[in-house]
Design an enzyme around this catalytic site. Structure first.
Site, short mmCIF file in Angstrom:
data_model
loop_
_atom_site.label_atom_id
_atom_site.label_comp_id
_atom_site.label_asym_id
_atom_site.label_seq_id
_atom_site.Cartn_x
_atom_site.Cartn_y
_atom_site.Cartn_z
CB SER A 87 7.18 1.12 9.46
OG SER A 87 6.14 1.04 10.40
CE LYS A 88 5.05 0.74 2.00
NZ LYS A 88 4.78 0.14 0.72
NE ARG A 89 3.16 -4.32 11.37
CZ ARG A 89 2.69 -5.21 10.51
NH1 ARG A 89 3.33 -5.45 9.40
NH2 ARG A 89 1.59 -5.88 10.77
CG HIS A 135 -2.02 -1.00 1.13
ND1 HIS A 135 -3.04 -0.89 0.22
CD2 HIS A 135 -2.24 -2.14 1.80
CE1 HIS A 135 -3.85 -1.92 0.35
NE2 HIS A 135 -3.39 -2.69 1.30
#
Length: 510
Positions: free
Chosen positions: A259-261, A20
């Site tokens: 981060s993507k988290r 994403h």
RNA sequence: GCCCCCAUCGUCUAGAGGACCAGGACUCAGGCCUUUCAAGCCUGCAACAGGGGUUCGAAUCCCCUUGGGGGUACCA
């Protein structure tokens, strides 16, 4: 700084479809777009899918939706084509192979037959010895005979760039100035992998040249490899585009790259992915405004501005080189501001999908629902995100027997007792029976008058009734809430609340 | 470890030698308003990482230290 003489730029946003889109990527795309629009140039979308292992088929869609959501439109790209199509690197494989060969022919690259296993053990050895890790250029010095022998044996190979053994490479970053690195610190990077696909180093340089890219905006994580890129471009005899490394966006904790988290800091959840912000109900205009001011500053005295104003003022050389964490609270504030700037009708359109999801009602039903027309104007200034709407109106979609008065405190104000609350509820109900026009202003006037006749503060009268009709201690303005519900339902709820309190009173006295 | 980048309030930032005992915004605190919650208005707290230079003069230039970040893959 204003430079009106900037000629039309060709800039590209070149994400790799590995997941994403997150806000860092979006910001890069935004700055690309801003610069293209500012200079009257082109914004190009290019997909860098040269890593087959990490490829995620879903991500293309996520990417395109994210960019469109923010209102960034591209002039050339995989979906619309353009003079330099294709814009997907996996479809340009032969080009890179040719270019890699060209570099071999010019003596700037060589075939390397080292196996991944040898490379790994080399690295281990280097690490153990406390030396720096890196390729030992084993195949760089292979004789022609040795090379052709291995080729004849069918040993798989990669093509590596032959970095000059000594000397210094100087490259220029628009916001950081000249940066120099000694070539002996550089690696013979792989240009073409064993699977025939190029690495970023080759593919991006080739495409930027072929597509006539004038300015390369990319994350700061590329800064360290920029000298290699300069060397590659030089080896081809091309001109280097203007390099602009955008500061990394830091994790909300301020430690490390975002981060993507989703990140939990001090019990608060911080979003990172574009679609998460969309789901939370941030408005594209607010996000645009917000993101534009991270790493660049529109105006030291003015936080709020339109897209047009941003385009007019945006300038690459004003970009701030230092890493930044996203000011999330500011985003909330800005979003609230943009929500308040909407017409109630526009807010309704924006809100309905969220309400539909959270209230379990169809969008069509909500769109024509009259209650919303009354409630939206009064909750407008209370919203920071669209996903908060349901909390403000859910009580209106309950039936009177679904309202649970779980806590008498809801109905009993501060410094009041149950008997007083009952009296207030009764007085309110009586008034509502009487009032001719069921209109917020008219009801309010009647209520205020009655409160003063009763010798109580308005809040003493309003409070229990608020609890009665909404089942909440915090709810939208009272009289609009009554109007939304209608006279009958309002009386119904007040009646039930009264009965509930009376029940409690009896229990106590038994 | 090695290479590179960065360094102003808690956060996002303004500041390109004197206009800065450092400006704006968010957050936070207090006040006003008030029908709960908001919104709005007002006030306040809060920073040039440290040390050396250069200069008549430094947040601004140079050096060192420290801190932070990035890179160090047949990933981008």
């Amino acid at each position: 700084m204003k430079k009106d003489g900037d000629s039309p730029a060709r800039v590209r946003f070149a994400p790799s479809p590995t997941g994403h889109l997150h806000l860092g990527g979006l910001r890069t795309a935004l700055f690309d777009w801003l610069w293209a629009r500012k200079t009257g140039g082109q914004f190009i979308l290019r997909i860098e899918d040269t890593d087959r292992r990490r490829f995620d088929p879903e991500s293309m869609d996520s990417l395109i939706r994210g960019l469109r959501w923010l209102g960034l439109d591209w002039d050339e790209g995989p979906d619309i084509g353009g003079p330099f199509a294709p814009y997907v690197q996996s479809q340009r494989q032969e080009i890179y192979q040719e270019k890699a060969q060209e570099l071999i022919d010019r003596g700037h690259a060589y075939r390397c037959f080292c196996t991944p296993e040898r490379l790994a053990s080399l690295r281990d050895e280097q690490r153990r010895a406390g030396r720096r890790t890196g390729y030992d250029r084993h195949c760089r010095t292979l004789s022609d005979a040795e090379r052709s022998q291995r080729e004849a044996e069918g040993i798989s190979s990669v093509i590596r760039f032959a970095v000059p053994l000594d000397g210094v490479t100087v490259y220029h970053d628009l916001v950081r100035g000249d940066i120099q690195v000694e070539n002996r610190h550089l690696q013979d990077e792989i240009l073409l992998k064993a699977d025939g696909l190029p690495t970023y180093h080759l593919a991006a340089m080739v495409d930027d040249n072929l597509m006539k890219i004038t300015h390369v905006l990319r994350g700061e994580e590329w800064l360290a490899t920029a000298p290699i890129h300069k060397l590659i471009v030089d080896a081809f005899g091309w001109e280097m585009p203007v390099l602009v490394h955008l500061p990394v966006i830091l994790d909300p904790s301020g430690k490390g790259k975002m981060s993507k988290r989703k990140k939990l800091v001090a019990g608060k959840e911080f979003l990172a992915l574009v679609h998460e912000f969309q789901d939370a109900g941030y408005l594209p205009d607010a996000m645009f405004n917000f993101l534009t001011n991270v790493g660049w500053n529109f105006d030291p005295e003015e936080e709020v501005f339109s897209r047009e104003e941003a385009i007019e003022r945006f300038c690459l050389d004003e970009i701030n080189p230092s890493a930044a964490a996203l000011p999330y609270e500011k985003l909330d504030w800005l979003n609230g501001l943009y929500i308040r700037g909407l017409t109630p009708a526009a807010l309704k359109v924006a809100l309905v999908p969220y309400l539909s999801r959270q209230l379990g009602l169809s969008e069509a039903e909500l769109q024509k629902d009259r209650k919303l027309d009354v409630l939206i104007p009064v909750i407008q200034e209370r919203l920071k995100r669209l996903d908060e709407g349901a909390d403000w109106v859910d009580w209106a979609y309950l039936t009177s027997d679904e309202i649970a008065y779980s806590d008498p405190k809801l109905l009993i104000g501060r410094k009041m007792d149950a008997a007083q609350s009952i009296a207030m509820l009764r007085a309110g109900a009586a008034l509502l029976e009487e009032v001719e026009l069921f209109d917020a202003d008219a009801i309010q006037e009647a209520f205020r008058e009655r409160a003063s006749e009763l010798g109580v503060k308005a809040g003493n009268l309003f409070g229990p009734i608020r609890g009665a009709i909404s089942g909440k201690k915090v709810s939208p303005p009272l009289f609009e809430s009554m109007v939304a519900l209608g006279r009958h339902e309002t009386l119904q709820r007040i009646g039930r609340a009264t009965a509930y309190l009376e029940g409690l009173t009896i229990e106590e006295s038994v």
